[in-house]
Scaffold this active site. Structure first.
Site, mmCIF file in Angstrom:
data_model
loop_
_atom_site.group_PDB
_atom_site.id
_atom_site.type_symbol
_atom_site.label_atom_id
_atom_site.label_comp_id
_atom_site.label_asym_id
_atom_site.label_seq_id
_atom_site.Cartn_x
_atom_site.Cartn_y
_atom_site.Cartn_z
ATOM 1 N N SER A 88 3.008 24.996 54.458
ATOM 2 C CA SER A 88 2.890 25.825 53.259
ATOM 3 C C SER A 88 3.054 25.073 51.947
ATOM 4 O O SER A 88 2.824 25.655 50.882
ATOM 5 C CB SER A 88 3.893 26.984 53.318
ATOM 6 O OG SER A 88 3.460 27.943 54.259
ATOM 7 N N LYS A 91 0.133 25.398 49.767
ATOM 8 C CA LYS A 91 -0.041 26.496 48.813
ATOM 9 C C LYS A 91 0.020 26.017 47.364
ATOM 10 O O LYS A 91 -0.561 26.643 46.472
ATOM 11 C CB LYS A 91 1.007 27.588 49.066
ATOM 12 C CG LYS A 91 0.832 28.328 50.388
ATOM 13 C CD LYS A 91 1.973 29.303 50.634
ATOM 14 C CE LYS A 91 1.709 30.227 51.814
ATOM 15 N NZ LYS A 91 1.625 29.556 53.114
ATOM 16 N N TYR A 170 6.574 37.214 51.332
ATOM 17 C CA TYR A 170 5.899 35.930 51.528
ATOM 18 C C TYR A 170 4.779 36.087 52.551
ATOM 19 O O TYR A 170 4.982 36.649 53.628
ATOM 20 C CB TYR A 170 6.913 34.906 51.996
ATOM 21 C CG TYR A 170 6.402 33.493 52.051
ATOM 22 C CD1 TYR A 170 6.097 32.798 50.880
ATOM 23 C CD2 TYR A 170 6.253 32.837 53.270
ATOM 24 C CE1 TYR A 170 5.647 31.494 50.926
ATOM 25 C CE2 TYR A 170 5.809 31.527 53.321
ATOM 26 C CZ TYR A 170 5.501 30.867 52.146
ATOM 27 O OH TYR A 170 5.047 29.569 52.191
ATOM 28 N N GLU A 292 8.102 27.388 43.410
ATOM 29 C CA GLU A 292 9.254 28.256 43.166
ATOM 30 C C GLU A 292 10.228 27.496 42.279
ATOM 31 O O GLU A 292 10.423 26.298 42.452
ATOM 32 C CB GLU A 292 9.876 28.660 44.507
ATOM 33 C CG GLU A 292 8.890 29.463 45.361
ATOM 34 C CD GLU A 292 9.174 29.402 46.853
ATOM 35 O OE1 GLU A 292 10.283 28.969 47.235
ATOM 36 O OE2 GLU A 292 8.292 29.782 47.639
ATOM 37 N N LYS A 335 8.961 23.566 47.125
ATOM 38 C CA LYS A 335 8.187 24.307 48.122
ATOM 39 C C LYS A 335 8.459 23.714 49.494
ATOM 40 O O LYS A 335 8.436 22.496 49.668
ATOM 41 C CB LYS A 335 6.685 24.249 47.823
ATOM 42 C CG LYS A 335 5.869 25.159 48.726
ATOM 43 C CD LYS A 335 6.103 26.621 48.416
ATOM 44 C CE LYS A 335 5.497 27.557 49.451
ATOM 45 N NZ LYS A 335 6.304 27.617 50.699
ATOM 46 N N SER A 338 5.820 24.362 56.867
ATOM 47 C CA SER A 338 5.980 24.122 58.301
ATOM 48 C C SER A 338 4.710 24.507 59.040
ATOM 49 O O SER A 338 4.026 25.462 58.664
ATOM 50 C CB SER A 338 7.146 24.942 58.874
ATOM 51 O OG SER A 338 8.360 24.695 58.207
#
Length: 389
Positions: A88, A91, A170, A292, A335, A338
Site C-alpha cells: 500500500s 497508494k 481504509y 498520512e 505510509k 504489505s
C-alpha cells in the site's frame, strides 16, 4: 549487514542524475548506523524475516543498511538495488498520479465518479467525490474487493452505509477507483502513465509496475506465514492500490522528491505538493492524498495509534478540514504497505530533511516497523540538528 552511502541527488522530471555509491567510513554516518542496527537488526530473528533493506536520507545524503537474503534458495543478499513489493505504499504513487490529473488533466477533487465513468451515474458510489475516494471517506467501501462479477459491476451495485465524509474506512477499492479515474482524466491507462510519466518524472530508475525481464534477478522473493516463496497476485485495481515494486535506492529518491518538490518540473512539483495537503482528521492523524500526517516531533504512542489495526480494519469517525490544510509546522508523512510476502514502511519530515524507508520480504507486524523507524527518525533529527548548528 552492509552499509553504503550515496551523495546528494539532483532530481528533475524525465531526467535522472544519479550519484555514485561509495563505501562509507566517517564518524557521523557510523553514529547513524548504530541507531539503524539497534532498531532494525533484531527484527530479522524476532519475526523470522529473511531479508530487510533500510534506507536513510539526511540532508540529501543517502545511507543503506542491508540485512539477510533476497531469496532463500539462491542465497542472494539484499542490497539497495533489491526490488521489493511496496504494497500500500503504492497508494502514494497513485495519489501523485491523481494529483497530476488535477494539475494537467482538468480533474477536480470535487468531481463525482460518473464524470469519468458514466456507467456509475446515479449509483451509490456516485454520491462520493473523488476526494472521498482518495481519502477512504466515500461511505464504507471495504478493505478488499468482495466476490463480484467484475470491477464495474461491483461499484454499480455497492451501497454506502454512511454519508460521504462521515467516516474513514481504509479501502483498496476506494483509492483504486480514484487512480483509475485519474488515469481516465489524463486520457491514458494507469500503468502506462505510471511507467512513462510519473515514475521517470520523479527521477526513478528501479521502480516498476511490471518488472521487466532484465530486472527480474533483482526482484526479491517474498515469504508467507508458512515460509513459502510468494509474489503478489493481481486483482481488480491492483496496480492502483498495491502494485508498485521498488528498491531502497529509488525510494530514497522518491522521499527526496517529496522533501524538496521544487527540484521537479513545475507540473509534477504541484502534483507532489498536492499530496501533502491534509483533508480529514481521523483520530491521531490527518489524512491526505496517499500520505498520512502527524506533527513532528511525534510520540511513538501517537504514531502507533495512527497506524493501528483498528485504523486499517474498522471505520473511524472523520472530520473534514475546511479549508484543507497545508502544514506550516514540521510534519511527518508516513505510509505502511504489505502484500502476502512483503512489508514496507516509509516516513519523512521535509522540514528536517530526514526520511527512512524500510522494505522486507516478509509481512511482519506493523508496530515493529513503526517502533524501529521512530527510533531512527529521532536519531536522524538529532544528527541533523548538530549539522545545522
Amino acid at each position: 549487514m552492509t552499509k553504503k552511502i550515496a551523495a546528494p541527488l539532483a532530481l528533475a522530471a524525465a531526467t535522472t542524475c544519479l550519484s555514485s555509491i561509495a563505501v562509507l567510513a566517517d564518524d557521523a554516518p557510523e553514529a547513524i548506523a548504530a541507531a539503524v542496527d539497534a532498531a532494525f537488526q533484531p527484527l530479522l530473528e524476532e519475526h523470522d524475516v529473511p531479508g530487510l533493506a533500510v534506507g536513510v536520507t539526511i540532508g540529501g545524503q543517502h545511507y543503506f543498511f542491508n540485512y539477510g537474503l533476497a531469496a532463500k534458495d539462491t542465497k542472494a543478499p539484499v542490497s539497495e538495488n533489491t526490488l521489493f513489493e511496496l504494497g500500500s505504499v503504492s497508494k502514494t504513487f497513485t495519489a501523485t498520479l491523481g494529483a497530476s490529473a488535477v494539475v494537467i488533466g482538468g480533474m477536480s477533487l470535487a468531481d463525482h465518479p460518473s464524470k469519468y465513468m458514466p456507467e456509475l451515474e446515479g449509483k451509490g458510489v456516485d454520491k462520493a467525490t473523488l476526494l472521498n475516494l482518495a481519502t477512504y471517506t466515500a461511505g464504507g467501501l471495504p478493505l478488499q474487493f468482495p466476490d463480484a462479477p467484475g470491477m464495474e459491476a461491483y461499484f454499480q451495485q455497492w451501497t454506502p452505509d454512511a454519508a460521504p465524509g462521515e467516516q474513514r474506512r481504509y479501502s483498496n477499492p476506494s483509492i483504486g477507483l480514484f487512480g483509475y479515474l485519474g488515469a481516465r482524466a489524463l486520457d491514458g491507462d494507469f500503468t502506462d502513465l505510471m511507467e512513462k510519466a510519473i515514475i521517470p518524472g520523479l527521477g526513478l530508475t528501479s521502480t516498476y509496475m511490471r518488472v521487466p525481464e532484465e530486472a527480474m534477478d533483482n526482484y526479491a522473493w517474498g515469504y508467507n506465514r508458512d515460509g513459502k516463496p510468494t509474489r503478489v497476485n493481481p486483482g481488480w485495481l491492483a496496480a492502483e492500490a498495491y502494485g508498485v515494486k521498488s528498491s531502497t535506492a529509488d525510494m530514497l529518491r522518491f522521499i527526496d522528491a517529496n522533501i524538496a518538490p521544487e527540484t521537479l518540473e513545475p507540473e509534477l512539483r504541484q502534483a507532489v505538493e498536492g499530496t501533502h495537503i491534509g483533508y480529514f482528521r481521523v483520530g491521531e492523524m490527518v489524512q491526505g492524498l496517499g500520505w498520512e500526517q502527524y506533527p513532528f516531533p511525534v510520540s511513538l504512542e501517537r504514531l502507533l495509534a495512527g497506524n493501528a489495526a483498528t485504523m486499517a480494519m474498522e471505520p473511524n469517525p472523520a472530520t473534514e478540514l475546511t479549508p484543507p490544510v497545508s502544514p506550516t509546522e514540521p510534519t511527518l508523512y508516513n505510509k505502511t504497505g504489505s502484500t502476502n510476502g512483503f512489508g514496507a514502511y516509509v516516513a519523512f519530515v521535509p522540514e528536517e530533511k530526514i526520511g527512512v524507508v524500510m522494505l522486507a520480504n516478509k509481512n511482519f507486524p506493523i508496530p515493529a516497523r513503526i517502533t524501529a523507524t521512530h527510533a531512527v527518525l529521532e536519531a536522524l533529527a538529532g544528527e541533523w540538528a548538530k549539522r545545522a548548528e
